[in-house]
Design a protein around this motif. Structure first.
Motif, PDB file in Angstrom:
ATOM      1  N   ALA A 191      27.247  36.331  34.544  1.00 35.33           N
ATOM      2  CA  ALA A 191      27.416  37.335  35.598  1.00 35.33           C
ATOM      3  C   ALA A 191      27.345  36.682  36.973  1.00 35.33           C
ATOM      4  N   LEU A 192      26.467  35.692  37.139  1.00 37.30           N
ATOM      5  CA  LEU A 192      26.402  34.968  38.416  1.00 37.30           C
ATOM      6  C   LEU A 192      27.703  34.205  38.669  1.00 37.30           C
ATOM      7  N   LEU A 193      28.273  33.637  37.618  1.00 38.04           N
ATOM      8  CA  LEU A 193      29.578  32.988  37.738  1.00 38.04           C
ATOM      9  C   LEU A 193      30.630  34.003  38.171  1.00 38.04           C
ATOM     10  N   GLY A 194      30.568  35.202  37.602  1.00 42.37           N
ATOM     11  CA  GLY A 194      31.472  36.273  38.004  1.00 42.37           C
ATOM     12  C   GLY A 194      31.307  36.630  39.474  1.00 42.37           C
ATOM     13  N   ILE A 195      30.065  36.673  39.947  1.00 41.44           N
ATOM     14  CA  ILE A 195      29.807  36.944  41.363  1.00 41.44           C
ATOM     15  C   ILE A 195      30.435  35.852  42.225  1.00 41.44           C
ATOM     16  N   LEU A 196      30.246  34.607  41.827  1.00 42.11           N
ATOM     17  CA  LEU A 196      30.783  33.480  42.590  1.00 42.11           C
ATOM     18  C   LEU A 196      32.307  33.530  42.668  1.00 42.11           C
ATOM     19  N   ILE A 197      32.947  33.745  41.535  1.00 47.13           N
ATOM     20  CA  ILE A 197      34.417  33.812  41.509  1.00 47.13           C
ATOM     21  C   ILE A 197      34.910  34.989  42.343  1.00 47.13           C
ATOM     22  N   ALA A 198      34.271  36.148  42.183  1.00 48.58           N
ATOM     23  CA  ALA A 198      34.677  37.324  42.962  1.00 48.58           C
ATOM     24  C   ALA A 198      34.474  37.089  44.448  1.00 48.58           C
ATOM     25  N   HIS A 199      33.404  36.396  44.804  1.00 51.91           N
ATOM     26  CA  HIS A 199      33.139  36.105  46.214  1.00 51.91           C
ATOM     27  C   HIS A 199      34.207  35.158  46.778  1.00 51.91           C
ATOM     28  N   ILE A 200      34.537  34.132  46.023  1.00 48.76           N
ATOM     29  CA  ILE A 200      35.556  33.170  46.469  1.00 48.76           C
ATOM     30  C   ILE A 200      36.893  33.864  46.707  1.00 48.76           C
ATOM     31  N   TRP A 201      37.239  34.784  45.836  1.00 52.15           N
ATOM     32  CA  TRP A 201      38.515  35.491  45.938  1.00 52.15           C
ATOM     33  C   TRP A 201      38.423  36.757  46.788  1.00 52.15           C
ATOM     34  N   SER A 202      37.253  37.007  47.371  1.00 48.61           N
ATOM     35  CA  SER A 202      37.017  38.191  48.220  1.00 48.61           C
ATOM     36  C   SER A 202      37.262  39.513  47.485  1.00 48.61           C
TER      37      SER A 202
END
Length: 158
Positions: free
Chosen positions: A61-72
């Protein structure tokens, strides 16, 4: 963003448990297995444990947060944050059914002295609505199957 975030928060809060509801529905209504067998045998098979662990995984889930953050992708980020919160809130209320919250990096399970559903581990105090459902004629719950049935009956069916 605030009003748009509500569905993402709700989806993220519920998503970790969706595989468990799908699992129960399949085993009970498609394969017609007895409740006790569902929760004492089938639930603990590696296939189902891997699925449940994936959806409760804090690192994923933290990886998901990171990816979503990178892609805005702000709403996706909020959804993953809600999944993390769900898993963190699960940690102190699962005993013999504890999830592998650090999957796939670790198979560690935090075995809490408290269970939200099992009266042998303070279930009545951790989650009082799970106890005493009169449709089952019980004052406490003796198996996870009864809790899920009570939860499904009272929360989803009304």
């Amino acid at each position: 963003m605030r009003t748009q975030a509500s569905p993402a928060i709700i989806i993220g809060a519920v998503l970790p448990d969706i595989p468990i509801f799908v699992f129960y529905f399949l085993m009970k209504f498609v394969y017609h297995l007895p409740t006790r067998q569902i929760w004492s045998e089938v639930y603990y098979q590696p296939f189902w444990q891997a699925i449940v662990s994936t959806f409760h995984s804090i690192p994923l889930a933290l990886l998901g947060i990171l990816i979503a953050h990178i892609w805005s992708w702000q709403l996706i980020e909020v959804g993953f944050a809600s999944m993390v919160l769900h898993s963190l809130l699960d940690l102190p209320v699962h005993n013999n059914d504890a999830h592998r919250h650090f999957f796939p990096f670790s198979n560690y399970r935090f075995i809490s002295p408290v269970s939200y559903w099992d009266s042998n581990y303070y279930g009545a105090m951790a989650y009082p609505p799970a106890v005493g459902d009169r449709s089952f004629g019980r004052n406490s719950l003796s198996s996870r199957g009864n809790y899920l049935s009570v939860s499904f009956h009272t929360n989803l069916l009304g």
